[in-house]
Motif scaffolding. Structure first.
Motif, PDB file in Angstrom:
ATOM      1  N   THR A 151       0.822  -1.207   0.000  1.00  0.00           N
ATOM      2  CA  THR A 151       0.000   0.000   0.000  1.00  0.00           C
ATOM      3  C   THR A 151       0.861   1.265   0.000  1.00  0.00           C
ATOM      4  OG1 THR A 151      -0.211  -0.214   2.413  1.00  0.00           O
ATOM      5  CG2 THR A 151      -2.016  -1.052   1.073  1.00  0.00           C
ATOM      6  N   SER A 152       2.074   1.174   0.540  1.00  0.00           N
ATOM      7  CA  SER A 152       2.960   2.347   0.544  1.00  0.00           C
ATOM      8  C   SER A 152       3.689   2.526  -0.783  1.00  0.00           C
ATOM      9  CB  SER A 152       3.983   2.233   1.681  1.00  0.00           C
ATOM     10  OG  SER A 152       4.893   1.165   1.436  1.00  0.00           O
ATOM     11  N   LYS A 153       3.772   1.466  -1.592  1.00  0.00           N
ATOM     12  CA  LYS A 153       4.457   1.520  -2.887  1.00  0.00           C
ATOM     13  C   LYS A 153       3.543   0.987  -3.996  1.00  0.00           C
ATOM     14  CE  LYS A 153       8.454   2.960  -1.298  1.00  0.00           C
ATOM     15  NZ  LYS A 153       9.060   4.258  -1.737  1.00  0.00           N
ATOM     16  N   PRO A 154       2.381   1.635  -4.210  1.00  0.00           N
ATOM     17  CA  PRO A 154       1.427   1.097  -5.187  1.00  0.00           C
ATOM     18  C   PRO A 154       1.969   1.073  -6.606  1.00  0.00           C
ATOM     19  CG  PRO A 154       0.774   3.296  -4.472  1.00  0.00           C
ATOM     20  CD  PRO A 154       1.881   2.865  -3.576  1.00  0.00           C
ATOM     21  N   GLU A 155       2.828   2.033  -6.938  1.00  0.00           N
ATOM     22  CA  GLU A 155       3.377   2.059  -8.287  1.00  0.00           C
ATOM     23  C   GLU A 155       4.291   0.866  -8.551  1.00  0.00           C
ATOM     24  OE1 GLU A 155       6.389   3.661  -5.593  1.00  0.00           O
ATOM     25  OE2 GLU A 155       4.231   3.995  -5.782  1.00  0.00           O
ATOM     26  N   LEU A 156       4.907   0.331  -7.505  1.00  0.00           N
ATOM     27  CA  LEU A 156       5.829  -0.794  -7.639  1.00  0.00           C
ATOM     28  C   LEU A 156       5.135  -2.128  -7.377  1.00  0.00           C
ATOM     29  CD1 LEU A 156       8.815  -1.782  -7.961  1.00  0.00           C
ATOM     30  CD2 LEU A 156       9.051  -1.468  -5.488  1.00  0.00           C
ATOM     31  N   LEU A 157       4.210  -2.143  -6.401  1.00  0.00           N
ATOM     32  CA  LEU A 157       3.671  -3.414  -5.908  1.00  0.00           C
ATOM     33  C   LEU A 157       2.148  -3.535  -6.001  1.00  0.00           C
ATOM     34  CD1 LEU A 157       5.956  -3.629  -2.747  1.00  0.00           C
ATOM     35  CD2 LEU A 157       6.267  -4.811  -4.920  1.00  0.00           C
ATOM     36  N   GLY A 158       1.510  -2.567  -6.631  1.00  0.00           N
ATOM     37  CA  GLY A 158       0.059  -2.657  -6.801  1.00  0.00           C
ATOM     38  C   GLY A 158      -0.343  -3.893  -7.585  1.00  0.00           C
ATOM     39  N   ALA A 159       0.510  -4.316  -8.503  1.00  0.00           N
ATOM     40  CA  ALA A 159       0.207  -5.505  -9.308  1.00  0.00           C
ATOM     41  C   ALA A 159       0.149  -6.756  -8.438  1.00  0.00           C
ATOM     42  CB  ALA A 159       1.243  -5.678 -10.413  1.00  0.00           C
ATOM     43  N   PHE A 160       0.959  -6.789  -7.373  1.00  0.00           N
ATOM     44  CA  PHE A 160       0.891  -7.933  -6.458  1.00  0.00           C
ATOM     45  C   PHE A 160      -0.460  -7.974  -5.763  1.00  0.00           C
ATOM     46  CE2 PHE A 160       1.188  -9.565  -2.108  1.00  0.00           C
ATOM     47  CZ  PHE A 160       1.524 -10.882  -2.376  1.00  0.00           C
ATOM     48  N   LEU A 161      -0.951  -6.814  -5.309  1.00  0.00           N
ATOM     49  CA  LEU A 161      -2.253  -6.769  -4.648  1.00  0.00           C
ATOM     50  C   LEU A 161      -3.353  -7.218  -5.595  1.00  0.00           C
ATOM     51  CD1 LEU A 161      -2.086  -3.463  -2.557  1.00  0.00           C
ATOM     52  CD2 LEU A 161      -1.892  -5.821  -1.739  1.00  0.00           C
ATOM     53  N   ASP A 162      -3.212  -6.887  -6.878  1.00  0.00           N
ATOM     54  CA  ASP A 162      -4.217  -7.333  -7.848  1.00  0.00           C
ATOM     55  C   ASP A 162      -4.178  -8.848  -8.030  1.00  0.00           C
ATOM     56  OD1 ASP A 162      -5.349  -4.877  -8.310  1.00  0.00           O
ATOM     57  OD2 ASP A 162      -4.117  -4.423 -10.062  1.00  0.00           O
ATOM     58  N   GLU A 163      -2.975  -9.430  -8.065  1.00  0.00           N
ATOM     59  CA  GLU A 163      -2.890 -10.894  -8.183  1.00  0.00           C
ATOM     60  C   GLU A 163      -3.476 -11.559  -6.936  1.00  0.00           C
ATOM     61  OE1 GLU A 163       0.215 -13.125  -9.788  1.00  0.00           O
ATOM     62  OE2 GLU A 163       1.042 -11.490 -11.013  1.00  0.00           O
ATOM     63  N   LEU A 164      -3.187 -10.993  -5.774  1.00  0.00           N
ATOM     64  CA  LEU A 164      -3.744 -11.517  -4.530  1.00  0.00           C
ATOM     65  C   LEU A 164      -5.273 -11.406  -4.555  1.00  0.00           C
ATOM     66  CD1 LEU A 164      -2.621 -12.577  -1.755  1.00  0.00           C
ATOM     67  CD2 LEU A 164      -2.914 -10.239  -0.910  1.00  0.00           C
ATOM     68  N   ALA A 165      -5.769 -10.281  -5.045  1.00  0.00           N
ATOM     69  CA  ALA A 165      -7.215 -10.072  -5.116  1.00  0.00           C
ATOM     70  C   ALA A 165      -7.871 -11.060  -6.069  1.00  0.00           C
ATOM     71  CB  ALA A 165      -7.510  -8.639  -5.561  1.00  0.00           C
ATOM     72  N   MET A 166      -7.231 -11.352  -7.185  1.00  0.00           N
ATOM     73  CA  MET A 166      -7.806 -12.300  -8.136  1.00  0.00           C
ATOM     74  C   MET A 166      -7.880 -13.706  -7.542  1.00  0.00           C
ATOM     75  SD  MET A 166      -6.200 -11.006 -11.764  1.00  0.00           S
ATOM     76  CE  MET A 166      -7.209 -12.091 -12.763  1.00  0.00           C
ATOM     77  N   LEU A 167      -6.866 -14.091  -6.767  1.00  0.00           N
ATOM     78  CA  LEU A 167      -6.898 -15.397  -6.115  1.00  0.00           C
ATOM     79  C   LEU A 167      -7.999 -15.448  -5.056  1.00  0.00           C
ATOM     80  CD1 LEU A 167      -3.056 -15.957  -5.791  1.00  0.00           C
ATOM     81  CD2 LEU A 167      -4.612 -17.285  -7.222  1.00  0.00           C
ATOM     82  N   ASN A 168      -8.141 -14.361  -4.288  1.00  0.00           N
ATOM     83  CA  ASN A 168      -9.224 -14.310  -3.304  1.00  0.00           C
ATOM     84  C   ASN A 168     -10.585 -14.317  -3.997  1.00  0.00           C
ATOM     85  OD1 ASN A 168      -8.020 -14.352  -0.729  1.00  0.00           O
ATOM     86  ND2 ASN A 168      -7.405 -12.209  -0.905  1.00  0.00           N
ATOM     87  N   ALA A 169     -10.674 -13.650  -5.147  1.00  0.00           N
ATOM     88  CA  ALA A 169     -11.932 -13.656  -5.903  1.00  0.00           C
ATOM     89  C   ALA A 169     -12.262 -15.065  -6.384  1.00  0.00           C
ATOM     90  CB  ALA A 169     -11.832 -12.698  -7.087  1.00  0.00           C
TER      91      ALA A 169
END
Length: 322
Positions: free
Chosen positions: A230-248
Motif C-alpha cells: 500500500t505504501s508503494k502502489p506504483e511498484l507493488l500494486g500488481a501484487f495486490l491485484d494478483e492476490l485479489a484475483m486469487l481471493n476472488a
C-alpha cells in the motif's frame, strides 16, 4: 447461581485457548484466555481446568452444556482432534475428558463451522437459510449452512475451503502438502511466501525491498507485505491485484458451490485488512462467479466468532450433533 441455562463455550486454537461462561441469551459473563498446552495430556487437563475456573468465578458446580469450536482434523463422532498440523499431538479427547469431568453434554465442531453456526444464531446470518463463513487468519477456513442445514461432513471436516485449488499450476505448496491451495497464497502464513515467489518471478531487487521494509524478505509477515504494497502502489500494486484475483477465485468457489445469501468474513488477517483483501477481490468476482454474488461483510462477531459459535452449540445444538 443455578447451573440451569448457563453454558460454557470453548475456542480451541493451536496457539490460544479461549473459554467463556454465557447465559441462555448467549451473553458472555466470564471469560478466560490461555496459551494452548502443546501436549495431549497437558491440553486435556487444561480444558478441564479452564472450565472449572469459569465455574468457580460464577459460583457454579457445573454448566448445562459445553460447546467447543476446535482446530482439526476432527472426528465429531467421538469428539476428538486427530493429528492437527499446527499442534504437536496425535489425539486430543475433547468430548471424553469434558464429559467425564462435568457429566454434561459436550458438542464439538470444527472452529469455522462453529463460527458459521454462531453467525446464524447471534450474527448477521440470523434468519437466513443459506449462509457461508470465511475466515482468513494464519490459515483459511470456512463453514456453510445450506437450506437451513449446517454442513458438517462425514467426520466433521466439511467446507475446508482453504484447500480449494485457486492455482491449477500449483506453483506453491500448502502446509498440508497439496499444491495450488487458496491457503498457500492468501492466508496470513501464505501471503509472505506468495510475495517472495512473486517478487522473484518479477525480478524485483531483494536488497531494494529489504531497504524499504528494514527487514530481509524471509522475515516479512503478512502485515509487513500488505503495508509495503500500500505504501508503494506504483511498484507493488500488481501484487495486490494478483492476490485479489486469487481471493476472488476462492470466494467464487464458495458462491458457486453453496449459493449463499450472505458471506460473513472473519479471521484476524481479513478483519484487519477487509477492504484491501476482500473489497479489492470483489472487483474480480464477475470473472469467476456463476451464481449471483451475495453481500460480503466483515463478521459482526469479530474475533469472538468461534467462541460465540461454541456458545450457540451448547445452547442450541444442531440436529446433526444430537
Amino acid at each position: 447461581m443455578s447451573s440451569s441455562g448457563y453454558v460454557v463455550g470453548i475456542d480451541l486454537g493451536a496457539t490460544w485457548l479461549r473459554a467463556a461462561l454465557a447465559d441462555e441469551r448467549g451473553r458472555l459473563l466470564f471469560k478466560r484466555v490461555e496459551r494452548t498446552e502443546p501436549s495431549q495430556e497437558g491440553l486435556e487437563q487444561q480444558l478441564v481446568h479452564i472450565v472449572r475456573a469459569l465455574l468457580s468465578e460464577a459460583g457454579l458446580r457445573r454448566p448445562g452444556a459445553i460447546g467447543v469450536g476446535a482446530i482439526g482434523p476432527l472426528d465429531v463422532r467421538t469428539g476428538e482432534i486427530l493429528n492437527p498440523p499446527n499442534l504437536p499431538v496425535e489425539r486430543v479427547r475433547v468430548a471424553e475428558v469434558l464429559e467425564g469431568a462435568f457429566d454434561v453434554p459436550v458438542y464439538v465442531l470444527n472452529d469455522c463451522t462453529a463460527a458459521c453456526y454462531g453467525g446464524a444464531i447471534f450474527g448477521a446470518g440470523e434468519g437466513l437459510d443459506n449462509l457461508a463463513f470465511l475466515a482468513i487468519g494464519t490459515g483459511i477456513g470456512g463453514g456453510a449452512i445450506v437450506d437451513g442445514h449446517l454442513l458438517i461432513g462425514r467426520r466433521g471436516n466439511a467446507v475446508e475451503v482453504g484447500h480449494l485449488v485457486v492455482d491449477a499450476r500449483g506453483a506453491l505448496r500448502c502446509g498440508c502438502g497439496g499444491r495450488g491451495h487458496w491457503e498457500a497464497y492468501c492466508s496470513g502464513a501464505g501471503i509472505p511466501r506468495f510475495f517472495r515467489w512473486w517478487a522473484a518471478r518479477k525480478g524485483l531487487d531483494k536488497r531494494e525491498l529489504a531497504g524499504i521494509t528494514g527487514k530481509p524478505l524471509q522475515e516479512l509477515t503478512a502485515k509487513d507485505v500488505l503495508e509495503l504494497c500500500t505504501s508503494k502502489p506504483e511498484l507493488l500494486g500488481a501484487f495486490l491485484d494478483e492476490l485479489a484475483m486469487l481471493n476472488a477465485a476462492g470466494l467464487a468457489n464458495l458462491i458457486n458451490i453453496f449459493e449463499p445469501e450472505l458471506i460473513s468474513v472473519g479471521g484476524s488477517v481479513a478483519l484487519a485488512n477487509f477492504e484491501l483483501l476482500i473489497g479489492r477481490a470483489k472487483r474480480f468476482l464477475a470473472l469467476y462467479a456463476y451464481n449471483e454474488v451475495p453481500e460480503i461483510i466483515p463478521s459482526p462477531l469479530g474475533g469472538e466468532a468461534v467462541l460465540l459459535g461454541a456458545i450457540a452449540l451448547a445452547l442450541r445444538p444442531p440436529e446433526s450433533l444430537k
